[in-house]
Write a protein that holds these residues in place. Structure first.
Motif, PDB file in Angstrom:
ATOM      1  N   PHE A  36       1.230  -0.947  -0.133  1.00  0.00           N
ATOM      2  CA  PHE A  36       0.083  -0.252  -0.114  1.00  0.00           C
ATOM      3  C   PHE A  36       1.145   0.974  -0.204  1.00  0.00           C
ATOM      4  CE2 PHE A  36      -2.128   2.793   3.049  1.00  0.00           C
ATOM      5  CZ  PHE A  36      -2.599   3.513   2.242  1.00  0.00           C
ATOM      6  N   VAL A  37       0.414   1.949  -1.577  1.00  0.00           N
ATOM      7  CA  VAL A  37       1.615   3.271  -1.192  1.00  0.00           C
ATOM      8  C   VAL A  37       0.553   4.463  -0.965  1.00  0.00           C
ATOM      9  CG1 VAL A  37       3.305   4.236  -2.977  1.00  0.00           C
ATOM     10  CG2 VAL A  37       2.831   1.964  -2.469  1.00  0.00           C
ATOM     11  N   VAL A  38       1.265   5.678  -0.186  1.00  0.00           N
ATOM     12  CA  VAL A  38       0.105   6.582   0.082  1.00  0.00           C
ATOM     13  C   VAL A  38       1.146   7.743   0.138  1.00  0.00           C
ATOM     14  CG1 VAL A  38       0.366   6.722   2.723  1.00  0.00           C
ATOM     15  CG2 VAL A  38      -1.758   7.825   1.514  1.00  0.00           C
ATOM     16  N   ASN A  39       0.550   9.048   0.164  1.00  0.00           N
ATOM     17  CA  ASN A  39       0.847  10.429   0.465  1.00  0.00           C
ATOM     18  C   ASN A  39       2.156  10.633  -1.112  1.00  0.00           C
ATOM     19  OD1 ASN A  39       1.379  12.788   1.453  1.00  0.00           O
ATOM     20  ND2 ASN A  39       2.982  12.534   2.235  1.00  0.00           N
ATOM     21  N   PHE A  40       1.790  10.564  -2.179  1.00  0.00           N
ATOM     22  CA  PHE A  40       1.918  10.479  -3.666  1.00  0.00           C
ATOM     23  C   PHE A  40       0.796  11.766  -4.009  1.00  0.00           C
ATOM     24  CE2 PHE A  40      -0.257   6.511  -4.030  1.00  0.00           C
ATOM     25  CZ  PHE A  40      -1.034   7.436  -5.649  1.00  0.00           C
ATOM     26  N   ASP A  41       2.092  12.470  -4.706  1.00  0.00           N
ATOM     27  CA  ASP A  41       1.023  13.729  -5.601  1.00  0.00           C
ATOM     28  C   ASP A  41       0.131  12.956  -6.293  1.00  0.00           C
ATOM     29  OD1 ASP A  41      -0.077  15.692  -6.486  1.00  0.00           O
ATOM     30  OD2 ASP A  41       1.912  16.977  -6.787  1.00  0.00           O
ATOM     31  N   THR A  42      -1.100  12.966  -6.340  1.00  0.00           N
ATOM     32  CA  THR A  42      -1.897  11.879  -7.319  1.00  0.00           C
ATOM     33  C   THR A  42      -2.148  12.900  -8.372  1.00  0.00           C
ATOM     34  OG1 THR A  42      -3.867  13.346  -6.093  1.00  0.00           O
ATOM     35  CG2 THR A  42      -3.167  10.852  -5.558  1.00  0.00           C
ATOM     36  N   HIS A  43      -2.019  14.284  -8.506  1.00  0.00           N
ATOM     37  CA  HIS A  43      -1.969  14.877  -9.346  1.00  0.00           C
ATOM     38  C   HIS A  43      -1.069  15.183 -10.728  1.00  0.00           C
ATOM     39  CE1 HIS A  43      -5.414  16.298  -7.655  1.00  0.00           C
ATOM     40  NE2 HIS A  43      -5.208  16.793  -7.116  1.00  0.00           N
ATOM     41  N   ARG A  44       0.330  14.739 -10.546  1.00  0.00           N
ATOM     42  CA  ARG A  44       1.464  14.849 -11.120  1.00  0.00           C
ATOM     43  C   ARG A  44       2.019  13.092 -11.394  1.00  0.00           C
ATOM     44  NH1 ARG A  44       4.511  18.896  -8.020  1.00  0.00           N
ATOM     45  NH2 ARG A  44       6.921  16.873  -8.904  1.00  0.00           N
ATOM     46  N   VAL A  45       1.146  12.497 -10.793  1.00  0.00           N
ATOM     47  CA  VAL A  45       1.821  10.851 -10.752  1.00  0.00           C
ATOM     48  C   VAL A  45       0.769  10.023 -11.103  1.00  0.00           C
ATOM     49  CG1 VAL A  45       2.917   8.819  -9.326  1.00  0.00           C
ATOM     50  CG2 VAL A  45       3.288  11.165  -8.694  1.00  0.00           C
ATOM     51  N   SER A  46       1.756   9.089 -12.229  1.00  0.00           N
ATOM     52  CA  SER A  46      -0.022   8.015 -12.937  1.00  0.00           C
ATOM     53  C   SER A  46       0.743   7.135 -12.534  1.00  0.00           C
ATOM     54  CB  SER A  46       0.397   8.107 -14.589  1.00  0.00           C
ATOM     55  OG  SER A  46       1.875   7.867 -14.512  1.00  0.00           O
ATOM     56  N   GLY A  94       9.408  14.718  -4.976  1.00  0.00           N
ATOM     57  CA  GLY A  94       9.284  15.827  -3.394  1.00  0.00           C
ATOM     58  C   GLY A  94       8.292  15.251  -2.427  1.00  0.00           C
ATOM     59  N   ARG A  95       7.298  14.469  -2.600  1.00  0.00           N
ATOM     60  CA  ARG A  95       7.452  14.148  -1.311  1.00  0.00           C
ATOM     61  C   ARG A  95       7.555  12.995  -0.789  1.00  0.00           C
ATOM     62  NH1 ARG A  95       0.972  15.432  -2.916  1.00  0.00           N
ATOM     63  NH2 ARG A  95       0.375  15.119  -1.215  1.00  0.00           N
ATOM     64  N   THR A  96       7.143  13.365   0.708  1.00  0.00           N
ATOM     65  CA  THR A  96       7.640  11.375   1.564  1.00  0.00           C
ATOM     66  C   THR A  96       6.368  10.017   1.367  1.00  0.00           C
ATOM     67  OG1 THR A  96       9.418  13.111   3.433  1.00  0.00           O
ATOM     68  CG2 THR A  96       8.899  10.683   4.156  1.00  0.00           C
ATOM     69  N   ILE A  97       7.016   9.367   0.956  1.00  0.00           N
ATOM     70  CA  ILE A  97       5.560   8.763   0.796  1.00  0.00           C
ATOM     71  C   ILE A  97       5.521   7.530   2.070  1.00  0.00           C
ATOM     72  CG2 ILE A  97       5.118   8.608  -1.628  1.00  0.00           C
ATOM     73  CD1 ILE A  97       7.370   6.304  -2.200  1.00  0.00           C
ATOM     74  N   THR A  98       4.337   7.179   2.145  1.00  0.00           N
ATOM     75  CA  THR A  98       4.300   5.816   3.402  1.00  0.00           C
ATOM     76  C   THR A  98       3.911   4.655   2.144  1.00  0.00           C
ATOM     77  OG1 THR A  98       3.325   7.628   4.522  1.00  0.00           O
ATOM     78  CG2 THR A  98       3.315   5.110   5.181  1.00  0.00           C
ATOM     79  N   VAL A  99       4.316   3.858   3.089  1.00  0.00           N
ATOM     80  CA  VAL A  99       5.030   2.242   2.035  1.00  0.00           C
ATOM     81  C   VAL A  99       4.509   1.126   3.374  1.00  0.00           C
ATOM     82  CG1 VAL A  99       5.376   0.280   0.501  1.00  0.00           C
ATOM     83  CG2 VAL A  99       6.122   2.891   0.254  1.00  0.00           C
ATOM     84  N   GLU A 100       3.413   0.295   2.508  1.00  0.00           N
ATOM     85  CA  GLU A 100       2.692  -0.329   4.007  1.00  0.00           C
ATOM     86  C   GLU A 100       2.169  -2.160   3.418  1.00  0.00           C
ATOM     87  OE1 GLU A 100      -0.409   0.932   6.726  1.00  0.00           O
ATOM     88  OE2 GLU A 100       1.450   2.333   7.767  1.00  0.00           O
ATOM     89  N   PHE A 101       2.560  -3.213   4.517  1.00  0.00           N
ATOM     90  CA  PHE A 101       2.046  -4.271   3.974  1.00  0.00           C
ATOM     91  C   PHE A 101       0.437  -4.344   3.506  1.00  0.00           C
ATOM     92  CE2 PHE A 101       6.396  -6.795   4.415  1.00  0.00           C
ATOM     93  CZ  PHE A 101       6.510  -6.854   3.367  1.00  0.00           C
ATOM     94  N   VAL A 102      -0.466  -4.254   3.092  1.00  0.00           N
ATOM     95  CA  VAL A 102      -2.022  -4.569   3.246  1.00  0.00           C
ATOM     96  C   VAL A 102      -2.470  -4.935   4.091  1.00  0.00           C
ATOM     97  CG1 VAL A 102      -2.109  -3.639   0.140  1.00  0.00           C
ATOM     98  CG2 VAL A 102      -2.029  -6.169   1.522  1.00  0.00           C
ATOM     99  N   ALA A 103      -3.370  -4.959   5.060  1.00  0.00           N
ATOM    100  CA  ALA A 103      -3.522  -5.210   5.989  1.00  0.00           C
ATOM    101  C   ALA A 103      -4.896  -6.331   5.550  1.00  0.00           C
ATOM    102  CB  ALA A 103      -4.290  -4.358   7.256  1.00  0.00           C
ATOM    103  N   ASN A 104      -5.627  -5.717   4.309  1.00  0.00           N
ATOM    104  CA  ASN A 104      -6.584  -6.564   3.623  1.00  0.00           C
ATOM    105  C   ASN A 104      -6.023  -7.941   2.806  1.00  0.00           C
ATOM    106  OD1 ASN A 104      -8.967  -7.824   2.359  1.00  0.00           O
ATOM    107  ND2 ASN A 104      -9.899  -5.527   2.228  1.00  0.00           N
ATOM    108  N   GLU A 105      -6.374  -8.888   2.811  1.00  0.00           N
ATOM    109  CA  GLU A 105      -5.347 -10.212   1.770  1.00  0.00           C
ATOM    110  C   GLU A 105      -6.580  -9.694   0.163  1.00  0.00           C
ATOM    111  OE1 GLU A 105      -3.507 -12.511   2.389  1.00  0.00           O
ATOM    112  OE2 GLU A 105      -3.775 -11.650   4.022  1.00  0.00           O
ATOM    113  N   ASN A 106      -7.174  -8.906  -0.021  1.00  0.00           N
ATOM    114  CA  ASN A 106      -7.995  -8.769  -1.043  1.00  0.00           C
ATOM    115  C   ASN A 106      -8.494  -6.677  -1.060  1.00  0.00           C
ATOM    116  OD1 ASN A 106      -8.639  -8.499  -4.202  1.00  0.00           O
ATOM    117  ND2 ASN A 106     -11.161  -9.551  -3.097  1.00  0.00           N
ATOM    118  N   PRO A 107      -7.277  -6.398  -1.379  1.00  0.00           N
ATOM    119  CA  PRO A 107      -7.881  -5.236  -1.612  1.00  0.00           C
ATOM    120  C   PRO A 107      -8.173  -4.769  -2.947  1.00  0.00           C
ATOM    121  CG  PRO A 107      -5.348  -5.757  -2.046  1.00  0.00           C
ATOM    122  CD  PRO A 107      -5.470  -6.758  -1.818  1.00  0.00           C
TER     123      PRO A 107
END
Length: 112
Positions: A36-46, A94-107
């Motif tokens: 699971f990856v969060v905190n990237f710029d969703t407007h500039r990252v594809s 330009g942003r600090t991202i957070t990367v984690e394993f998914v908690a849900n088996e079927n995300p």
């Protein structure tokens, strides 16, 4: 502190335990092929940008951006572990991202 008076209105404090600390939550999450990856710029990252960046850690089986986060599934757990260790808390475009394993088996929401 519980039930003590506080402030100029002398209101009583109520102390409760937090649901789960972040460290406890991360410790309880099992390694998985999907991160699971969060905190990237969703407007500039594809999806292509994420794929090019995270492909360094192993073959990506599936990748999907949903609102302000993404799921990346690798062929094997070892690749996902390397991606988590290598990218969690690091700068990405330009942003600090957070990367984690998914908690849900079927995300993905599939009904397999």
């Amino acid at each position: 502190l519980h039930d003590r008076e506080f402030g100029y209105k002398r209101r009583r404090l109520k102390v409760q335990w937090a649901k789960m600390a972040e460290a406890d939550r991360l410790r309880d999450t099992k390694p998985s092929t999907t991160i699971f990856v969060v905190n990237f710029d969703t407007h500039r990252v594809s999806e292509r940008d994420l794929e090019e960046h995270f492909d360094y850690y192993g073959r990506i089986k599936r990748l999907e951006i949903k609102r302000n986060y993404a799921f990346i599934e690798y062929d094997d757990i070892k690749s996902a572990e390397k991606a988590l260790q290598g990218e969690n808390g690091k700068q990405f475009r330009g942003r600090t991202i957070t990367v984690e394993f998914v908690a849900n088996e079927n995300p993905w929401g599939d009904r397999d």
